[in-house]
Design a protein around this motif. Structure first.
Motif, mmCIF file in Angstrom:
data_model
loop_
_atom_site.group_PDB
_atom_site.id
_atom_site.type_symbol
_atom_site.label_atom_id
_atom_site.label_comp_id
_atom_site.label_asym_id
_atom_site.label_seq_id
_atom_site.Cartn_x
_atom_site.Cartn_y
_atom_site.Cartn_z
ATOM 1 N N VAL A 15 36.002 -3.069 72.878
ATOM 2 C CA VAL A 15 36.964 -3.688 71.963
ATOM 3 C C VAL A 15 36.288 -3.852 70.614
ATOM 4 O O VAL A 15 35.137 -4.308 70.535
ATOM 5 C CB VAL A 15 37.444 -5.050 72.494
ATOM 6 C CG1 VAL A 15 38.435 -5.680 71.516
ATOM 7 C CG2 VAL A 15 38.074 -4.897 73.867
ATOM 8 N N MET A 16 36.986 -3.475 69.543
ATOM 9 C CA MET A 16 36.400 -3.534 68.207
ATOM 10 C C MET A 16 37.466 -3.803 67.152
ATOM 11 O O MET A 16 38.670 -3.663 67.411
ATOM 12 C CB MET A 16 35.657 -2.235 67.905
ATOM 13 C CG MET A 16 36.534 -1.007 67.835
ATOM 14 S SD MET A 16 35.633 0.551 68.095
ATOM 15 C CE MET A 16 35.448 0.555 69.887
ATOM 16 N N ILE A 63 31.766 -4.933 67.958
ATOM 17 C CA ILE A 63 32.069 -4.020 69.056
ATOM 18 C C ILE A 63 31.510 -4.645 70.326
ATOM 19 O O ILE A 63 30.331 -5.012 70.375
ATOM 20 C CB ILE A 63 31.442 -2.629 68.823
ATOM 21 C CG1 ILE A 63 31.887 -2.067 67.466
ATOM 22 C CG2 ILE A 63 31.815 -1.674 69.956
ATOM 23 C CD1 ILE A 63 31.195 -0.764 67.083
ATOM 24 N N ARG A 64 32.346 -4.762 71.360
ATOM 25 C CA ARG A 64 31.923 -5.417 72.601
ATOM 26 C C ARG A 64 32.314 -4.573 73.812
ATOM 27 O O ARG A 64 33.378 -3.970 73.835
ATOM 28 C CB ARG A 64 32.569 -6.802 72.741
ATOM 29 C CG ARG A 64 32.246 -7.780 71.636
ATOM 30 C CD ARG A 64 32.900 -9.136 71.913
ATOM 31 N NE ARG A 64 32.613 -10.120 70.873
ATOM 32 C CZ ARG A 64 33.349 -10.311 69.797
ATOM 33 N NH1 ARG A 64 34.437 -9.580 69.632
ATOM 34 N NH2 ARG A 64 33.015 -11.222 68.899
ATOM 35 N N GLU A 82 26.779 -5.543 72.816
ATOM 36 C CA GLU A 82 27.557 -5.871 71.632
ATOM 37 C C GLU A 82 26.881 -5.288 70.397
ATOM 38 O O GLU A 82 25.675 -5.034 70.397
ATOM 39 C CB GLU A 82 27.706 -7.388 71.461
ATOM 40 C CG GLU A 82 28.473 -8.068 72.566
ATOM 41 C CD GLU A 82 28.734 -9.542 72.287
ATOM 42 O OE1 GLU A 82 28.449 -9.999 71.149
ATOM 43 O OE2 GLU A 82 29.224 -10.243 73.192
ATOM 44 N N ALA A 83 27.685 -5.085 69.363
ATOM 45 C CA ALA A 83 27.154 -4.652 68.066
ATOM 46 C C ALA A 83 27.831 -5.455 66.975
ATOM 47 O O ALA A 83 29.021 -5.764 67.061
ATOM 48 C CB ALA A 83 27.394 -3.162 67.849
ATOM 49 N N ILE A 98 22.483 -3.715 67.560
ATOM 50 C CA ILE A 98 23.028 -3.644 68.911
ATOM 51 C C ILE A 98 22.185 -4.562 69.785
ATOM 52 O O ILE A 98 20.954 -4.540 69.704
ATOM 53 C CB ILE A 98 22.992 -2.204 69.444
ATOM 54 C CG1 ILE A 98 23.872 -1.288 68.582
ATOM 55 C CG2 ILE A 98 23.457 -2.156 70.907
ATOM 56 C CD1 ILE A 98 23.768 0.181 68.952
ATOM 57 N N TYR A 99 22.828 -5.367 70.605
ATOM 58 C CA TYR A 99 22.081 -6.356 71.383
ATOM 59 C C TYR A 99 22.795 -6.668 72.692
ATOM 60 O O TYR A 99 23.984 -6.356 72.875
ATOM 61 C CB TYR A 99 21.897 -7.643 70.577
ATOM 62 C CG TYR A 99 23.192 -8.252 70.086
ATOM 63 C CD1 TYR A 99 23.841 -9.260 70.791
ATOM 64 C CD2 TYR A 99 23.774 -7.810 68.895
ATOM 65 C CE1 TYR A 99 25.035 -9.804 70.348
ATOM 66 C CE2 TYR A 99 24.967 -8.347 68.436
ATOM 67 C CZ TYR A 99 25.590 -9.349 69.159
ATOM 68 O OH TYR A 99 26.772 -9.874 68.720
ATOM 69 N N LYS A 100 22.068 -7.310 73.596
ATOM 70 C CA LYS A 100 22.627 -7.804 74.849
ATOM 71 C C LYS A 100 23.191 -9.189 74.605
ATOM 72 O O LYS A 100 22.499 -10.075 74.101
ATOM 73 C CB LYS A 100 21.547 -7.872 75.924
ATOM 74 C CG LYS A 100 21.439 -6.652 76.805
ATOM 75 C CD LYS A 100 22.519 -6.664 77.881
ATOM 76 C CE LYS A 100 22.257 -5.567 78.915
ATOM 77 N NZ LYS A 100 23.299 -5.568 79.970
#
Length: 392
Positions: A198-199, A222-223, A230-231, A255-257
């Protein structure tokens, strides 16, 4: 009595124009859409408009239009891409993290150069745009007129990919600029991997003073709930508008957790050039998006099956206006556009007097009072092949 548009295009001709691409700003052919003293003409439109005014009802003469509907511009963001980035997102040979990186690149490719002083047509209610490229079939419909809500459904049955957009822009005049808040969600489903992304989209800002220009600004999130990735991408404008600087068309993010907020990649670059991903642990840097390769020199769609065209197809609805603009026959373009707008006004009156509410043909449209947002869901499971196609 005026009747709603039928399903089949009949004898009307579909007139298509080149997609908005990276080459547009350097393409001298774009001068055909500009007129002498264009800035003064644009400013004259706002003489009686106060700051904070809603511009969704503003009607422009063809001199200020590019030969395509806004609905077509939305569709081009998905089907006009040299690298077929969407198909790369669903690759089975890469990890979940690499798929996410591909989705980030695909999201960036949906940002295209916009020329100052010209704009696409406002789609009429029920207008559609149906185009195929390779195995991807794309269908759009204008599902609301006030506010102007556009719905998009694109599917690739071979790779089991689906994307659904509900897109609407609320433009507001602020005196020295026009801000277009881009609302609605973009949903990408990689069905083979049971992943949903989803973004949102960056906002558009058209500056009138001190120097004219158009910028894409704001944060894009962005997920992917299934992977927890996620970004956060920030689209930046020029430090001093009108002067090229290091921040002109720049992107910065990561970008990450979501569970740990640990940065996996640092994202940086310019959406009209290249964007890189850097591993903060190893320092390794790689290009994840090249704008010239992805959105440079895009091919114009062609009509493969004229009998399959709907009368609601954008290239049919605006065909005569497109002809006038492309040939610089402004009187013919103005006359054709006035006919469309007059018919639309009569249809509004007809619908208002009818006890039966108008409903989209290809989407279900809903509105949430709680969030104040619109949502669209496609009626069909898969989009069928279109009579219009992008040449291989």
């Amino acid at each position: 009595m005026v009747e709603d548009t039928g399903d089949i295009g009949g004898e009307k001709e579909a007139v298509l124009s080149a997609p908005l691409s990276l080459d547009d700003e350097q393409d001298t052919n774009n001068n055909k859409y500009r007129a002498p003293n264009l800035v003064k003409r644009i400013l004259s439109l706002f003489t009686n408009i106060r700051p904070g005014s809603d511009l969704t009802r503003l009607q422009l003469p063809p001199l200020f239009n590019i030969p395509k509907s806004q609905l077509q511009c939305y569709g081009e963001l998905v089907y006009s891409n040299n690298n077929h980035l969407l198909s790369k997102c669903g690759a089975s040979s890469i990890s979940a993290l690499e798929r996410f990186v591909c989705v980030v690149a695909w999201s960036i490719s949906a940002v295209r150069p916009l020329a100052f002083g010209v704009t696409p047509y406002n789609p009429i209610l029920g207008e559609t745009h149906h185009v195929s490229t390779a195995n991807l079939n794309v269908l759009l419909e204008q599902v609301s007129h006030h506010p102007p809500v556009s719905a998009l459904h694109a599917t690739d049955q071979m790779q089991n990919i689906e994307t659904i957009w509900c897109h609407y822009v609320i433009p507001t005049f602020h005196g020295t600029c026009i801000e277009g808040k881009v609302l609605g969600s973009k949903v990408l489903k990689l069905l083979n991997h049971s992943e949903t992304y989803v973004m949102n989209s960056p906002n558009l800002v058209m500056r009138l003073f001190p120097v004219q220009g158009v910028e894409c600004l704001g944060n894009v999130m962005i997920r992917c709930e299934e992977t927890g990735l996620e970004a956060n991408l920030m689209y930046k404008g020029s430090a001093v508008f009108g002067r090229r600087s290091s921040t002109h068309r720049a992107i910065q993010g990561r970008i990450y957790k979501s569970s740990s907020t640990k940065t996996l990649y640092e994202i940086a670059g310019h959406w009209d050039k290249t964007v890189t991903a850097k591993d903060p642990m190893s320092g390794k840097l790689r290009i994840i998006y090249n704008a010239k390769e992805a959105i440079g020199g895009l091919k114009t769609p062609v009509v493969r099956n004229p009998k399959g065209l709907w009368a609601s197809e954008s290239a049919v609805v605006w065909g005569e206006v497109n002809k006038g603009i492309l040939s610089k026959s402004w009187d013919k373009a103005r006359e054709a556009k006035c006919l469309i707008e007059e018919k639309e006004r009569e249809l509004v009156k007809l619908r208002a007097s009818s006890a039966k509410p108008w409903r989209p043909k290809h989407f279900n449209l809903s509105y949430s009072n709680e969030t104040g947002s619109w949502d669209c869901s496609p009626i069909q499971r898969w989009v069928p092949p279109a009579p219009i196609a992008v040449p291989p």
